[in-house]
Scaffold this motif. Structure first.
Motif, PDB file in Angstrom:
ATOM      1  N   ARG A 136     -11.534   2.628   8.758  1.00  0.00           N
ATOM      2  CA  ARG A 136     -11.224   2.416  10.173  1.00  0.00           C
ATOM      3  C   ARG A 136     -11.383   3.681  11.008  1.00  0.00           C
ATOM      4  NH1 ARG A 136      -5.504  -0.420   9.169  1.00  0.00           N
ATOM      5  NH2 ARG A 136      -5.557   1.149   7.526  1.00  0.00           N
ATOM      6  N   TYR A 220      -1.937  12.208  -0.283  1.00  0.00           N
ATOM      7  CA  TYR A 220      -0.662  12.660  -0.841  1.00  0.00           C
ATOM      8  C   TYR A 220      -0.499  12.017  -2.222  1.00  0.00           C
ATOM      9  CZ  TYR A 220       0.849  14.269   3.826  1.00  0.00           C
ATOM     10  OH  TYR A 220       0.966  14.919   5.026  1.00  0.00           O
ATOM     11  N   PRO A 223       3.105   8.915  -2.906  1.00  0.00           N
ATOM     12  CA  PRO A 223       3.084   7.454  -2.794  1.00  0.00           C
ATOM     13  C   PRO A 223       2.601   6.769  -4.070  1.00  0.00           C
ATOM     14  CG  PRO A 223       2.229   8.431  -0.771  1.00  0.00           C
ATOM     15  CD  PRO A 223       2.408   9.559  -1.759  1.00  0.00           C
ATOM     16  N   LEU A 226       5.350   6.938  -6.701  1.00  0.00           N
ATOM     17  CA  LEU A 226       6.423   5.975  -6.392  1.00  0.00           C
ATOM     18  C   LEU A 226       6.029   4.568  -6.838  1.00  0.00           C
ATOM     19  CD1 LEU A 226       7.551   7.041  -2.785  1.00  0.00           C
ATOM     20  CD2 LEU A 226       8.862   7.268  -4.907  1.00  0.00           C
TER      21      LEU A 226
ATOM     22  N   LEU B  20       6.363 -12.671   2.974  1.00  0.00           N
ATOM     23  CA  LEU B  20       7.482 -11.746   3.228  1.00  0.00           C
ATOM     24  C   LEU B  20       8.718 -12.515   3.707  1.00  0.00           C
ATOM     25  CD1 LEU B  20       8.250  -8.637   3.682  1.00  0.00           C
ATOM     26  CD2 LEU B  20       7.665  -9.067   6.072  1.00  0.00           C
ATOM     27  N   SER B  24      13.258  -9.954   0.890  1.00  0.00           N
ATOM     28  CA  SER B  24      12.333  -9.093   0.143  1.00  0.00           C
ATOM     29  C   SER B  24      12.120  -7.771   0.879  1.00  0.00           C
ATOM     30  CB  SER B  24      11.004  -9.796  -0.133  1.00  0.00           C
ATOM     31  OG  SER B  24      10.321 -10.098   1.062  1.00  0.00           O
ATOM     32  N   LEU B  25      12.119  -7.833   2.205  1.00  0.00           N
ATOM     33  CA  LEU B  25      11.966  -6.600   2.987  1.00  0.00           C
ATOM     34  C   LEU B  25      13.164  -5.673   2.780  1.00  0.00           C
ATOM     35  CD1 LEU B  25      10.436  -4.947   5.150  1.00  0.00           C
ATOM     36  CD2 LEU B  25      11.719  -6.225   6.879  1.00  0.00           C
ATOM     37  N   ALA B  28      13.182  -4.119  -0.690  1.00  0.00           N
ATOM     38  CA  ALA B  28      12.217  -3.009  -0.798  1.00  0.00           C
ATOM     39  C   ALA B  28      12.761  -1.772  -0.092  1.00  0.00           C
ATOM     40  CB  ALA B  28      10.873  -3.426  -0.200  1.00  0.00           C
ATOM     41  N   LYS B  31      15.381   0.020  -2.123  1.00  0.00           N
ATOM     42  CA  LYS B  31      14.834   0.806  -3.244  1.00  0.00           C
ATOM     43  C   LYS B  31      14.305   2.157  -2.779  1.00  0.00           C
ATOM     44  CE  LYS B  31      13.865  -2.909  -6.383  1.00  0.00           C
ATOM     45  NZ  LYS B  31      12.982  -3.953  -6.805  1.00  0.00           N
ATOM     46  N   LEU B  32      13.926   2.235  -1.515  1.00  0.00           N
ATOM     47  CA  LEU B  32      13.359   3.478  -0.988  1.00  0.00           C
ATOM     48  C   LEU B  32      14.345   4.241  -0.097  1.00  0.00           C
ATOM     49  CD1 LEU B  32       9.811   2.072  -0.243  1.00  0.00           C
ATOM     50  CD2 LEU B  32      10.330   3.927  -1.842  1.00  0.00           C
ATOM     51  N   GLY B 171      -0.991   6.378  10.312  1.00  0.00           N
ATOM     52  CA  GLY B 171      -1.767   6.062   9.103  1.00  0.00           C
ATOM     53  C   GLY B 171      -2.337   4.660   9.104  1.00  0.00           C
ATOM     54  N   GLY B 172      -2.648   4.139  10.264  1.00  0.00           N
ATOM     55  CA  GLY B 172      -3.224   2.787  10.281  1.00  0.00           C
ATOM     56  C   GLY B 172      -4.006   2.523  11.542  1.00  0.00           C
ATOM     57  N   SER B 196      -0.976   2.346   5.866  1.00  0.00           N
ATOM     58  CA  SER B 196      -1.328   2.527   4.454  1.00  0.00           C
ATOM     59  C   SER B 196      -2.080   3.821   4.182  1.00  0.00           C
ATOM     60  CB  SER B 196      -2.183   1.342   3.987  1.00  0.00           C
ATOM     61  OG  SER B 196      -3.372   1.268   4.767  1.00  0.00           O
ATOM     62  N   VAL B 197      -2.593   4.464   5.229  1.00  0.00           N
ATOM     63  CA  VAL B 197      -3.378   5.692   5.024  1.00  0.00           C
ATOM     64  C   VAL B 197      -2.437   6.863   4.728  1.00  0.00           C
ATOM     65  CG1 VAL B 197      -4.951   7.340   6.122  1.00  0.00           C
ATOM     66  CG2 VAL B 197      -5.284   4.881   6.440  1.00  0.00           C
ATOM     67  N   MET B 223       5.249   0.286   2.252  1.00  0.00           N
ATOM     68  CA  MET B 223       6.553   0.886   1.984  1.00  0.00           C
ATOM     69  C   MET B 223       6.469   2.210   1.220  1.00  0.00           C
ATOM     70  SD  MET B 223       8.348  -1.388   3.505  1.00  0.00           S
ATOM     71  CE  MET B 223      10.062  -1.118   3.091  1.00  0.00           C
ATOM     72  N   GLU B 224       5.801   2.186   0.064  1.00  0.00           N
ATOM     73  CA  GLU B 224       5.734   3.425  -0.730  1.00  0.00           C
ATOM     74  C   GLU B 224       4.947   4.500   0.025  1.00  0.00           C
ATOM     75  OE1 GLU B 224       4.814   0.370  -1.808  1.00  0.00           O
ATOM     76  OE2 GLU B 224       5.391   0.052  -3.902  1.00  0.00           O
ATOM     77  N   GLU B 225       3.915   4.061   0.730  1.00  0.00           N
ATOM     78  CA  GLU B 225       3.113   5.027   1.494  1.00  0.00           C
ATOM     79  C   GLU B 225       3.953   5.648   2.610  1.00  0.00           C
ATOM     80  OE1 GLU B 225       2.110   1.980   0.707  1.00  0.00           O
ATOM     81  OE2 GLU B 225       0.032   2.008  -0.024  1.00  0.00           O
ATOM     82  N   GLY B 228       6.604   7.915   1.004  1.00  0.00           N
ATOM     83  CA  GLY B 228       5.964   8.951   0.193  1.00  0.00           C
ATOM     84  C   GLY B 228       5.318  10.043   1.013  1.00  0.00           C
ATOM     85  N   LYS B 229       4.648   9.672   2.101  1.00  0.00           N
ATOM     86  CA  LYS B 229       3.923  10.711   2.851  1.00  0.00           C
ATOM     87  C   LYS B 229       4.883  11.659   3.561  1.00  0.00           C
ATOM     88  CE  LYS B 229       2.041   7.429   5.566  1.00  0.00           C
ATOM     89  NZ  LYS B 229       1.241   6.694   6.570  1.00  0.00           N
TER      90      LYS B 229
END
Lengths: 253, 257
Positions: A136, A220, A223, A226, B20, B24-25, B28, B31-32, B171-172, B196-197, B223-225, B228-229
């Motif tokens: 994108r 990174y 992620p 995790l 979703l 479930s949201l 998740a 957990k984070l 990131g998107g 997600s980026v 979520m993890e992204e 995590g970032k």
């Protein structure tokens, strides 16, 4: 123990990366407890002659051979790949990486099939990324397409002896490619939580065909870590994903 | 350190979000270590009518009621229906406790049709979360001809310096470096880190260009992204706390009671 199957060293011309050298990538690995990384040359993705990038990589990792496992980037459309492959094997490269999107060929082209067969006969795994960056926001000179799963599937069927590691794939658990027993899947782009793609793939193909990768230093690392840590699956499966499958694919014993 | 996800979603009758559910949201998020989820239910294609955006907000309200204090809501409207949009915002913020306004890609945010919405946001003391991107791939760009980019947002922000505008997904939204350079001097624009980026260095560069005070942690369901970032970025712990929750807490505190 963690082995990262999806890591790089070298130059990426479209964006300044925070880590490019062996020392800089080692610092990332140390921060995350990554024991070893399978690395290829990012420079080779855009050099006309990727072998120069492979040789640069060898120099770069010379002092850290216990932490870095070299993978060779080869272009089956460019002359001399046969001798380049031999040279890489003699230097201890443990696999090859292909970039059909950047090197402008299809995985099913005759030359590519020959290269994959030769590499496989030499005991090398063949890794192929679906993409190296999100399309994108691609740079205006970066026209690489995303790889189609059907193309990888055809390669896997045409060279059944090859061990193909698909990097950076996302939604594969319901694709026919999971039926190809010689295709392995790198995990960095698959969520464990919402959607549970990684858990679905674990159920679908089993733990032996999943390998941890991070995309360092393009991405990174955390992620990806995790995603495996939060995976809804047994610890034994996570161990396979985090290191033992990669160890086998790289011939590390 | 509290973690407030400033950019999340729940499913609605118009978008099932891959199955979703609020449960479930929240699972998740737990957990984070995410304490609060600021959600919306935009209708992402076409020109939703007032009945449709009201119904979509109704679905969000149900999730808010199911998880009070955990799921907060942005009111989604289509600015093309000005009278109905203003009434919907008034109702959802003043009566239902929604905490912001969500705008999608029906109009570029620099279009004057959006201005009354911004005035309403200022009056109510709530932020606008603006879907945005600078999509350099022509095929991607063609899918969203009216998507707002950072330049549009900077323009809107200059017209309304009292407004708090959040540009969605570092990131998107395509070329994030282009976005950061355009937003550098737009002091009332925040950028959320969602999407997600996870390009290495993106959070650090965002801190350099905007300052940590203008960055808000978000996931947009990655979520993890998302977590995590921000955890992985080489920034000070103070800056990380600002991004994870302190900045958004301040923004939420401005809402007129």
């Amino acid at each position: 123990m963690i082995i990262d199957f999806n890591a790089y060293l070298g130059q990426w011309p479209f964006r300044r990366l925070p880590a490019r050298t062996a020392d800089e990538v080692l610092a990332i690995m140390d921060r995350h407890g990554i024991t070893m990384s399978a690395v290829s040359s990012l420079s080779s993705v855009l050099y006309a002659d990727p072998q120069d990038g492979n040789l640069e990589l060898m120099e770069e990792i010379e002092k850290e051979r216990k932490r870095f496992v070299p993978l060779a980037v080869l272009n089956p459309k460019y002359p001399g790949w046969e001798s380049d492959l031999d040279e890489c094997v003699s230097h201890g490269f443990r696999g090859i990486r292909l970039y059909p999107q950047s090197h402008d060929y299809a995985l099913t082209d005759e030359e590519c099939l020959k290269l994959v067969s030769r590499a496989s006969e030499a005991g090398l795994s063949v890794s192929v990324p679906v993409r190296l960056r999100d399309g994108r926001g691609r740079h205006w000179m970066d026209r690489a397409r995303d790889l189609k799963l059907s193309e990888v599937e055809q390669l896997a069927r045409r060279v059944p002896g090859a061990k193909i590691v698909l990097l950076e794939s996302r939604d594969v658990s319901s694709s026919p490619i999971v039926e190809c027993q010689n295709v392995y899947f790198e995990t960095s782009s698959m969520p464990s939580l919402l959607g549970g793609e990684l858990a679905k793939l674990l159920r679908s193909v089993g733990a032996s065909r999943l390998v941890f990768g991070s995309g360092t230093p393009l991405k990174y690392a955390l992620p990806a870590i995790l995603k495996v840590k939060l995976l809804d699956g047994p610890e034994e499966a996570k161990e396979k994903i985090l290191w033992s499958n990669a160890s086998r694919l790289l011939g590390l014993g | 350190m509290s973690r407030i996800d400033c950019h999340s979603h729940v499913a609605s009758r118009f978008w099932d979000a891959g199955g979703l559910t609020p449960e479930s949201l929240v699972n998740a998020a737990d957990k984070l270590g995410i304490d609060v989820l600021c959600c919306s239910t935009p209708i992402v294609r076409g020109m939703p009518t007032p009945e449709e955006f009201a119904a979509s907000n109704e679905d969000l309200l149900k999730a808010m009621e199911e998880y009070p204090g955990k799921i907060l809501g942005y009111c989604f409207v289509n600015p093309g229906y000005q009278t109905e949009s203003l009434a919907e915002i008034e109702r959802r913020v003043a009566e239902d406790g929604m905490v912001g306004i969500k705008l999608y890609n029906q109009y570029k945010c620099s279009d004057p049709v959006v201005y009354p919405i911004v005035r309403k946001a200022i009056e109510l003391g709530v932020p606008i979360l603006q879907h945005a991107g600078y999509l350099t791939d022509p095929e991607e760009a063609a899918l969203q001809p009216n998507i707002s980019n950072a330049r549009d947002i900077a323009f809107l922000a200059s017209m309304f310096p009292e407004a708090a505008i959040i540009e969605a997904h570092l990131g998107g939204g395509g070329d994030w470096e282009w976005a950061l350079k355009n937003l550098r001097n737009a002091r009332n624009v925040y950028m959320d880190t969602s999407g997600s980026v996870v390009d290495a260095g993106m959070v650090e560069k965002a801190v350099r260009y905007l300052g940590a005070e203008r960055l808000l942690f978000g996931t947009d369901l990655s979520m993890e992204e998302g977590v995590g970032k921000v955890l992985d970025a080489c920034i000070s712990e103070g800056d990380r706390q600002l991004i994870f929750g302190e900045n958004m807490k301040k923004i939420l505190g401005r809402r007129a009671r």
